[in-house]
Structures are given as structure tokens and as C-alpha cells.
Design a protein around this motif. Structure first.
Motif, mmCIF file in Angstrom:
data_model
loop_
_atom_site.group_PDB
_atom_site.id
_atom_site.type_symbol
_atom_site.label_atom_id
_atom_site.label_comp_id
_atom_site.label_asym_id
_atom_site.label_seq_id
_atom_site.Cartn_x
_atom_site.Cartn_y
_atom_site.Cartn_z
ATOM 1 N N SER A 37 113.654 16.631 78.602
ATOM 2 C CA SER A 37 114.138 17.940 79.022
ATOM 3 C C SER A 37 112.918 18.831 79.177
ATOM 4 C CB SER A 37 115.107 18.523 77.992
ATOM 5 O OG SER A 37 115.549 19.820 78.388
ATOM 6 N N ASP A 38 112.652 19.257 80.394
ATOM 7 C CA ASP A 38 111.436 20.010 80.670
ATOM 8 C C ASP A 38 111.582 21.478 80.293
ATOM 9 O OD1 ASP A 38 110.381 17.690 81.631
ATOM 10 O OD2 ASP A 38 110.537 18.229 83.752
ATOM 11 N N MET A 39 110.482 22.019 79.777
ATOM 12 C CA MET A 39 110.403 23.432 79.432
ATOM 13 C C MET A 39 109.041 23.956 79.873
ATOM 14 S SD MET A 39 111.885 23.519 75.515
ATOM 15 C CE MET A 39 111.894 25.320 75.528
ATOM 16 N N VAL A 40 108.971 25.233 80.182
ATOM 17 C CA VAL A 40 107.676 25.845 80.477
ATOM 18 C C VAL A 40 107.340 26.953 79.493
ATOM 19 C CG1 VAL A 40 107.714 25.249 82.923
ATOM 20 C CG2 VAL A 40 108.739 27.404 82.170
ATOM 21 N N ASP A 41 108.327 27.407 78.746
ATOM 22 C CA ASP A 41 108.109 28.481 77.781
ATOM 23 C C ASP A 41 108.591 28.016 76.402
ATOM 24 O OD1 ASP A 41 107.879 30.748 76.253
ATOM 25 O OD2 ASP A 41 109.036 32.047 77.578
ATOM 26 N N PRO A 42 107.668 27.605 75.522
ATOM 27 C CA PRO A 42 108.075 27.053 74.221
ATOM 28 C C PRO A 42 108.142 28.082 73.099
ATOM 29 C CG PRO A 42 105.744 26.697 74.519
ATOM 30 C CD PRO A 42 106.229 27.473 75.741
ATOM 31 N N ARG A 43 108.150 29.354 73.441
ATOM 32 C CA ARG A 43 108.048 30.368 72.380
ATOM 33 C C ARG A 43 109.211 30.341 71.406
ATOM 34 N NH1 ARG A 43 106.852 35.689 75.808
ATOM 35 N NH2 ARG A 43 108.319 34.584 77.185
ATOM 36 N N GLN A 44 110.368 29.815 71.826
ATOM 37 C CA GLN A 44 111.518 29.743 70.931
ATOM 38 C C GLN A 44 111.530 28.447 70.114
ATOM 39 O OE1 GLN A 44 113.519 32.421 70.562
ATOM 40 N NE2 GLN A 44 112.086 33.354 72.029
ATOM 41 N N MET A 45 110.565 27.586 70.344
ATOM 42 C CA MET A 45 110.482 26.319 69.631
ATOM 43 C C MET A 45 109.741 26.479 68.304
ATOM 44 S SD MET A 45 111.975 23.856 71.353
ATOM 45 C CE MET A 45 113.268 25.111 71.577
ATOM 46 N N PRO A 46 109.962 25.576 67.343
ATOM 47 C CA PRO A 46 109.155 25.591 66.128
ATOM 48 C C PRO A 46 107.670 25.495 66.493
ATOM 49 C CG PRO A 46 110.979 24.026 65.916
ATOM 50 C CD PRO A 46 110.969 24.489 67.347
ATOM 51 N N HIS A 47 106.847 26.298 65.853
ATOM 52 C CA HIS A 47 105.407 26.356 66.109
ATOM 53 C C HIS A 47 105.078 26.921 67.492
ATOM 54 C CE1 HIS A 47 104.992 22.659 63.183
ATOM 55 N NE2 HIS A 47 105.506 23.731 62.601
ATOM 56 N N SER A 48 106.090 27.270 68.272
ATOM 57 C CA SER A 48 105.897 27.837 69.614
ATOM 58 C C SER A 48 105.079 26.921 70.515
ATOM 59 C CB SER A 48 105.219 29.210 69.514
ATOM 60 O OG SER A 48 106.031 30.111 68.804
ATOM 61 N N LYS A 49 105.299 25.615 70.386
ATOM 62 C CA LYS A 49 104.580 24.683 71.245
ATOM 63 C C LYS A 49 105.411 23.417 71.429
ATOM 64 C CE LYS A 49 101.826 22.364 67.648
ATOM 65 N NZ LYS A 49 100.461 21.946 67.264
ATOM 66 N N PRO A 51 105.066 18.982 72.210
ATOM 67 C CA PRO A 51 106.435 18.473 72.292
ATOM 68 C C PRO A 51 107.264 18.797 71.061
ATOM 69 C CG PRO A 51 104.994 16.715 71.572
ATOM 70 C CD PRO A 51 104.109 17.895 71.872
ATOM 71 N N VAL A 52 108.588 18.735 71.279
ATOM 72 C CA VAL A 52 109.575 18.816 70.203
ATOM 73 C C VAL A 52 110.610 17.732 70.474
ATOM 74 C CG1 VAL A 52 111.425 20.203 69.188
ATOM 75 C CG2 VAL A 52 109.228 21.277 69.748
ATOM 76 N N LEU A 53 111.018 17.032 69.438
ATOM 77 C CA LEU A 53 112.054 16.006 69.580
ATOM 78 C C LEU A 53 113.357 16.545 69.010
ATOM 79 C CD1 LEU A 53 112.661 13.064 70.442
ATOM 80 C CD2 LEU A 53 112.227 12.398 68.054
ATOM 81 N N ARG A 54 114.389 16.571 69.873
ATOM 82 C CA ARG A 54 115.716 16.978 69.397
ATOM 83 C C ARG A 54 116.459 15.726 68.932
ATOM 84 N NH1 ARG A 54 118.062 19.559 73.766
ATOM 85 N NH2 ARG A 54 117.473 21.626 73.020
ATOM 86 N N THR A 55 116.755 15.684 67.638
ATOM 87 C CA THR A 55 117.514 14.577 67.059
ATOM 88 C C THR A 55 118.923 15.074 66.761
ATOM 89 O OG1 THR A 55 117.117 15.016 64.702
ATOM 90 C CG2 THR A 55 115.345 13.927 65.927
ATOM 91 N N PRO A 56 119.848 14.191 66.375
ATOM 92 C CA PRO A 56 121.197 14.662 66.046
ATOM 93 C C PRO A 56 121.220 15.651 64.882
ATOM 94 C CG PRO A 56 121.219 12.301 66.442
ATOM 95 C CD PRO A 56 119.790 12.711 66.425
ATOM 96 N N GLU A 57 120.189 15.599 64.037
ATOM 97 C CA GLU A 57 120.194 16.450 62.847
ATOM 98 C C GLU A 57 119.381 17.734 63.008
ATOM 99 O OE1 GLU A 57 119.044 13.208 62.697
ATOM 100 O OE2 GLU A 57 121.011 12.362 62.169
ATOM 101 N N ARG A 58 118.253 17.660 63.742
ATOM 102 C CA ARG A 58 117.363 18.820 63.761
ATOM 103 C C ARG A 58 116.334 18.680 64.874
ATOM 104 N NH1 ARG A 58 112.348 17.838 60.871
ATOM 105 N NH2 ARG A 58 112.276 15.711 60.026
ATOM 106 N N LEU A 59 115.536 19.739 65.044
ATOM 107 C CA LEU A 59 114.395 19.708 65.936
ATOM 108 C C LEU A 59 113.167 19.273 65.139
ATOM 109 C CD1 LEU A 59 114.827 23.051 67.951
ATOM 110 C CD2 LEU A 59 115.418 20.734 68.702
ATOM 111 N N VAL A 60 112.456 18.294 65.663
ATOM 112 C CA VAL A 60 111.239 17.824 65.010
ATOM 113 C C VAL A 60 110.052 18.240 65.876
ATOM 114 C CG1 VAL A 60 109.991 15.848 64.061
ATOM 115 C CG2 VAL A 60 112.502 15.831 64.106
ATOM 116 N N PRO A 61 109.208 19.170 65.394
ATOM 117 C CA PRO A 61 108.082 19.637 66.201
ATOM 118 C C PRO A 61 106.817 18.826 65.930
ATOM 119 C CG PRO A 61 108.256 20.991 64.248
ATOM 120 C CD PRO A 61 109.351 19.939 64.145
ATOM 121 N N ASP A 62 105.893 18.870 66.886
ATOM 122 C CA ASP A 62 104.549 18.331 66.709
ATOM 123 C C ASP A 62 104.537 16.807 66.786
ATOM 124 O OD1 ASP A 62 101.653 19.012 65.873
ATOM 125 O OD2 ASP A 62 102.220 17.388 64.518
#
Length: 232
Positions: A37-49, A51-62
Motif C-alpha cells: 500500500s503506497d504512501m507519500v506522507d508518513p507523518r501519521q505513522m509510528p516514527h513518522s517514517k 516502511p511500516v507493516l500492518r499485521t492483524p494485531e498492530r502496526l509494526v514500524p521500522d
């Protein structure tokens, strides 16, 4: 299904970010079902960067934390390596991600020939009327960060001398085997390969892109990585 939140494809690569490419490689080798899933603005992501992996349980950053999560699911990226080789792998990864990466950023963001391409590639969602002032502000911030990090304080000749020693170290491994630590890709390759590919793909004829393109050993290694782990 797992979803990899990544920067979009650019310059002929899966993503302009070598960390996103690294993570895609890990997902492929782990044999898990996933989508991008492509993004260009990661400011709402953990660490604001990304890649992030979306799993069934949570977002895994870095990418490092994503590796930890994948290994907890059973993935094994360094199968067959000795403890010494695993230590070498860690050192190669840190060299790629904490030194070579910033050379790529400098080669792209500080280069006036590359910048117009980057601006239109990375900021295409911003209306053209305000794209230039907004992107210039981001560029100024990136260059300030590179100076704080240290790489921005060196001349181009000094930077290339530092890169050369890293590339010589990588080449010393590749003279021994098709991949850094043997006959198949391991975690070191998943970091080093995308960094070299990003150097080669920068959309201008810079000293750094020429250094990779004109090196038969490194150039063929990048091609071999892309063939060994095809990405969607």
C-alpha cells in the motif's frame, strides 16, 4: 493478509526507499502472503517514517522491528550462518544503513541535477502552484539534517573516499561467493543489495551512480539480488 506500507515505486525500483525494498525482500523470503500500500506522507505513522507493516494485531514500524516480528513468526534469514558470520552480517547491515544510506540521500537531495526529478516524484500529490515552496522547505530540512548527521560537512571528494572503502569491503566478500555470506541471500544482502541498487538508480549521472554501474562485480550483484528475490 499483511500489508506493507511503503513509499511508491520510483526510478525503476520497487520503492525509492532501500528500507522499503529490504522489507519487501524479507516478506518474500518469509513466504508470507502480503500486499503493498503506497504512501507519500508518513507523518501519521509510528516514527513518522516508512516502511511500516500492518499485521492483524498492530502496526509494526521500522525494518529492524519488522524483521524481529517476522522472525517471531518463524522466518529465518541467516540459516546456516555461524555466530561469527552473524556478527559480520550485523556489521555489514550497520555499514549499509548508517553510512551508505546517507551517501544516497546526499547524492539525491543535495544535487541540483537530481532535485527537479525528486521534487516531481516525491511531491507529485502537492498542487503544482505550491509544490515548489513546500518541497524546497523539505529539501532545506533534509540538508540541515545531513549536516547535523555529519555527511553534509564533507566535500564530494571526501564523501567518495569514504564510500570507496565501504565498497571495497563489500567487494571483498563478493569475490568469495555470489552473495555476501554464501551461496544464497541472507540478512546482510537484504540491506546491502537495496542500498547499492538505490545508488545505481539515482536519476542523474553522478559519481556515485557511475561508481556502481561501472563496477562489474557490484553491478552484477545488484542484478542477481533482483533476480533471486522477485518483487511484485
Amino acid at each position: 493478509m499483511l500489508t506493507l506500507l511503503t513509499y511508491p515505486s520510483a526510478f525503476g525500483l520497487f520503492s525509492a526507499s532501500p528500507f522499503c525494498v529490504k522489507t519487501a525482500y524479507m516478506l518474500q523470503l518469509a513466504g508470507l502472503h502480503w500486499r503493498r500500500s503506497d504512501m507519500v506522507d508518513p507523518r501519521q505513522m509510528p516514527h513518522s517514517k516508512l516502511p511500516v507493516l500492518r499485521t492483524p494485531e498492530r502496526l509494526v514500524p521500522d525494518s529492524d522491528q519488522i524483521r524481529d516480528w517476522l522472525e517471531a513468526q518463524g522466518a529465518e534469514f541467516d540459516r546456516g550462518l555461524s555466530d561469527v558470520q552473524k556478527g559480520q552480517s550485523r556489521a555489514l547491515i550497520r555499514m549499509a544503513e548508517e553510512h551508505l544510506y546517507f551517501q544516497i540521500v546526499m547524492d539525491r537531495w543535495a544535487n541540483d541535477e537530481v532535485w527537479p526529478v525528486l521534487r516531481d516524484t516525491f511531491f507529485y500529490e502537492i498542487p503544482r502552484i505550491v509544490r515548489r515552496p513546500i518541497s524546497n522547505s523539505v529539501r532545506k530540512s533534509v540538508l540541515k539534517g545531513l549536516r547535523s548527521q555529519g555527511i553534509g560537512r564533507f566535500s564530494e571528494a571526501e564523501r567518495m573516499a569514504r564510500v570507496e572503502r565501504d565498497l571495497e569491503a563489500i567487494s571483498a566478500y563478493l569475490w568469495q561467493a555470489p552473495y555476501l555470506l554464501g551461496d544464497h541471500p541472507t540478512s546482510a544482502d537484504l540491506s546491502v543489495g537495496p542500498m547499492l541498487a538505490a545508488m545505481r538508480a539515482t536519476p542523474a549521472d553522478t559519481r556515485l551512480t557511475r561508481r556502481i554501474k561501472q563496477d562489474t562485480l557490484l553491478n552484477s550483484y545488484v542484478d542477481r539480488m533482483e533476480q533471486a528475490i522477485p518483487l511484485p
